[in-house]
Design an enzyme around this catalytic site. Structure first.
Site, PDB file in Angstrom:
ATOM      1  N   TYR A  72       0.891  -1.081   0.062  1.00 46.55           N
ATOM      2  CA  TYR A  72       0.035   0.177  -0.070  1.00 46.55           C
ATOM      3  C   TYR A  72       0.994   1.490  -0.043  1.00 46.55           C
ATOM      4  CZ  TYR A  72      -4.134   3.042   1.023  1.00 46.55           C
ATOM      5  OH  TYR A  72      -4.907   3.758   0.988  1.00 46.55           O
ATOM      6  N   PHE A 124      -8.065  18.821 -25.281  1.00 43.34           N
ATOM      7  CA  PHE A 124      -8.885  17.316 -25.367  1.00 43.34           C
ATOM      8  C   PHE A 124     -10.237  17.609 -24.552  1.00 43.34           C
ATOM      9  CE2 PHE A 124      -9.343  13.041 -24.068  1.00 43.34           C
ATOM     10  CZ  PHE A 124      -9.676  12.503 -25.146  1.00 43.34           C
ATOM     11  N   ASP A 125     -11.107  16.590 -25.007  1.00 44.60           N
ATOM     12  CA  ASP A 125     -12.459  16.708 -24.684  1.00 44.60           C
ATOM     13  C   ASP A 125     -12.606  16.703 -22.923  1.00 44.60           C
ATOM     14  OD1 ASP A 125     -11.715  13.907 -24.631  1.00 44.60           O
ATOM     15  OD2 ASP A 125     -13.943  13.501 -25.334  1.00 44.60           O
ATOM     16  N   ASP A 214      -0.113  18.158 -21.890  1.00 43.41           N
ATOM     17  CA  ASP A 214      -1.049  17.200 -21.782  1.00 43.41           C
ATOM     18  C   ASP A 214      -0.270  16.171 -22.667  1.00 43.41           C
ATOM     19  OD1 ASP A 214      -2.835  15.370 -21.908  1.00 43.41           O
ATOM     20  OD2 ASP A 214      -4.564  16.935 -22.745  1.00 43.41           O
ATOM     21  N   ALA A 216      -0.377  12.817 -23.408  1.00 41.09           N
ATOM     22  CA  ALA A 216      -0.595  11.408 -24.056  1.00 41.09           C
ATOM     23  C   ALA A 216       0.437  10.832 -24.953  1.00 41.09           C
ATOM     24  CB  ALA A 216      -2.088  11.470 -24.246  1.00 41.09           C
ATOM     25  N   LYS A 257      -2.137   5.832 -23.514  1.00 43.70           N
ATOM     26  CA  LYS A 257      -1.429   5.945 -25.183  1.00 43.70           C
ATOM     27  C   LYS A 257       0.015   5.463 -25.161  1.00 43.70           C
ATOM     28  CE  LYS A 257      -5.585   8.295 -24.923  1.00 43.70           C
ATOM     29  NZ  LYS A 257      -5.695   9.411 -24.189  1.00 43.70           N
ATOM     30  N   HIS A 449     -20.790  13.012 -26.096  1.00 38.71           N
ATOM     31  CA  HIS A 449     -20.769  12.047 -27.323  1.00 38.71           C
ATOM     32  C   HIS A 449     -20.614  10.643 -26.764  1.00 38.71           C
ATOM     33  CE1 HIS A 449     -16.488  12.628 -26.044  1.00 38.71           C
ATOM     34  NE2 HIS A 449     -16.223  11.878 -26.632  1.00 38.71           N
TER      35      HIS A 449
HETATM   36  C1  LIG Z   1      -6.732  10.430 -23.598  1.00 36.28           C
HETATM   37  C2  LIG Z   1      -6.378  11.743 -23.369  1.00 36.28           C
HETATM   38  C3  LIG Z   1      -6.562  12.378 -22.301  1.00 36.28           C
HETATM   39  C4  LIG Z   1      -7.379  11.591 -20.925  1.00 36.28           C
HETATM   40  O1  LIG Z   1      -6.778  10.560 -20.487  1.00 36.28           O
HETATM   41  P1  LIG Z   1      -7.658   9.410 -20.279  1.00 36.28           P
HETATM   42  O2  LIG Z   1      -6.605   8.231 -19.868  1.00 36.28           O
HETATM   43  O3  LIG Z   1      -8.660   8.778 -21.448  1.00 36.28           O
HETATM   44  O4  LIG Z   1      -8.656   9.523 -18.958  1.00 36.28           O
HETATM   45  C5  LIG Z   1      -6.178  13.575 -22.054  1.00 36.28           C
HETATM   46  N1  LIG Z   1      -5.498  14.301 -23.115  1.00 36.28           N
HETATM   47  C6  LIG Z   1      -5.452  13.857 -24.240  1.00 36.28           C
HETATM   48  C7  LIG Z   1      -4.500  14.640 -25.092  1.00 36.28           C
HETATM   49  C8  LIG Z   1      -5.812  12.437 -24.400  1.00 36.28           C
HETATM   50  O5  LIG Z   1      -5.465  11.944 -25.711  1.00 36.28           O
END
Ligand SMILES: *Cc1c(COP(=O)(O)O)cnc(C)c1O
Length: 459
Positions: A72, A124-125, A214, A216, A257, A449
């Protein structure tokens, strides 16, 4: 003769996939309210819904899972992950989270207040969602070139320095940080140049604002810098990554990703203040600081995935597959966001279904047609995903309307790419017969969506 290009791996484990009939798909899509998120995975033949968490882990990653430490507090696996992140990015402080949006939630709970403005390149969304749900504004400062899908420029994901300067000079006091998404997912998986990252940092420094990446698809972004930007051709991906992060104060990461794990994410930063602030939100939302929603074994796989996917061969294999699909679409004259992005082809639905009015969501209509044609599941990245304007509650039709064909990492072969291209061609050939789109029958207030319910019109 010169040997052709081929994958830098071979296959050790396989998973069967199944075709279906058009009648079956008609029924299933209806049951799913014409929203492909709501289909059962077994109703899909080739699944391009997302490249998130859908990659194939390597033998080394699976082996690493066996030595996961499930303590933990102070798990060995956490420190392996932290050391790898520090080695690659230079960031000292690491907070694990169960995925990327959780990293956003934890960090933004500390950083974002009502009335704030967060400038960046096509948020991103979920990022936009986490900003707007806190009654703040996500201000898009992407370069205008990104809006012209047929324009071939190498770094279409860039931040426009002029728009950023304007935002900072007008709203300086309301801006807690600047966010740069690498690669720019929403604009079509388009990369951001090193020069642009440097420029953003200079502008940010001038106004004394921190910069958050950000991240990913940071490794794919580094690949594009290596092959497209002068001065980087002889650098390794790891050297490029290190320089990229020298222009940031912190990162949020969806490890689903570019770390090629099925679940995972983190926040990393050199700002002690961000770390201290975020810490207090990690514990109630995600869990204790050395696991944050992840198993020990998952942190092991994440560390190895980061290491492997910041090697050129792995990235080259991946991105060449996406380019292969792009070239097939070129053969058939099907328009998409050019040049091909890092993780996906973004098909330009607005240019294909010209008889379907915007109000009837052309990209969502094309997503349904592609599924009905061959059981291929793409994803609408367009007017539905854009959500309604938080103030006027009107649909936002100002952006682009894409069907994203996201390619999972190390999962499909180029034969699958041929099937995808052929199916899309069949729909393309009958595009003029498609005159009606879809209508919303139910929607959520934010990030609609995922759960929206739709009716196919004129049928
Ligand atoms: C996928 C993604 C996120 C969110 O990540 P999750 O692991 O799906 O929660 C944030 N920003 C970008 C650019 C992404 O592609």
């Amino acid at each position: 003769m010169e040997l052709p290009f081929a994958e830098s791996w071979r296959i050790k484990m396989v998973e069967p996939i199944r075709k279906s009939t058009r009648e079956e798909r008609e029924k299933w899509l209806e049951e799913a309210h014409n929203n492909v998120f709501q289909l059962k995975a077994e109703q899909v033949y080739i699944d391009l819904l997302t490249d998130s968490g859908t990659g194939a882990m390597s033998d080394r990653q699976w082996a690493a899972m066996m030595v996961g430490d499930e303590s933990y507090g102070g798990s060995k696996s956490f420190f392996k992950m932290k050391d790898m992140i520090k080695k690659l990015t230079g960031f000292e402080y690491v907070i694990p989270t169960h995925q990327g949006r959780a990293a956003e939630n934890v960090l933004f709970s500390y950083l974002v207040k009502a009335g704030d403005i967060i400038p960046g390149n096509s948020h991103f969304d979920t990022t936009k969602g986490h900003i707007e749900s806190r009654k703040a504004v996500a201000l898009d400062c992407t370069v205008d070139e990104a809006k012209d899908t047929q324009l071939e420029v190498p770094f279409k994901g860039n931040v426009c320095p002029k728009k950023l300067e304007k935002a900072l000079s007008e709203h300086k006091d309301k801006i807690p940080f600047i966010i740069v998404t690498i690669t720019n997912n929403t604009a079509g998986g388009q990369p951001v140049s090193m020069e642009n990252l440097r420029q953003v940092k200079e502008i940010a420094d001038k106004y004394n604002k921190p910069v958050l990446f950000d991240s990913a698809r940071f490794a794919e972004n580094a690949y594009f810098i290596k092959v497209r930007e002068k001065g980087y051709e002889n650098k390794t991906i790891k050297e490029i990554v290190k320089e990229m992060y020298s222009y940031a104060d912190g990162m949020t990461m969806s490890a689903k990703k570019d770390a090629i794990v099925n679940m995972g994410g983190f926040i990393a930063t050199n700002k002690a203040e961000w770390y201290e602030g975020a810490k207090t939100f990690c514990i109630p939302f995600e869990g204790y600081l050395t696991y944050g929603g992840m198993n020990g074994r998952d942190m092991e796989a994440l560390a190895v995935g980061l290491d492997e996917n910041t090697e050129f061969d792995n990235l080259e294999t991946r991105i060449k597959q996406v380019e292969y699909l792009g070239k097939k679409l070129d053969e058939y004259g099907i328009p998409y966001q050019r040049p091909a992005g890092g993780h996906a082809i973004f098909v330009d639905a607005d240019k294909i279904l010209t008889c379907v009015p915007k109000e009837e969501f052309p990209a969502q209509t094309l997503t349904c047609e592609l599924y009905l044609e061959a059981g291929i599941r793409g994803c609408e990245i367009g007017y539905l995903l854009a959500d309604r304007d938080p103030v006027t509650r009107q649909n936002r039709f100002t952006g682009l309307d894409f069907v994203r064909l996201a390619i999972p990492r190390r999962v499909y072969t180029n034969n699958h790419m041929d099937v995808i291209a052929a199916a899309l061609k069949n729909v393309y050939d009958r595009r003029e017969q498609i005159t009606r789109g879809v209508e919303i029958t139910w929607e959520a207030e934010l990030m609609r969506h995922f759960t929206v319910q739709l009716k196919r019109l004129g049928k």
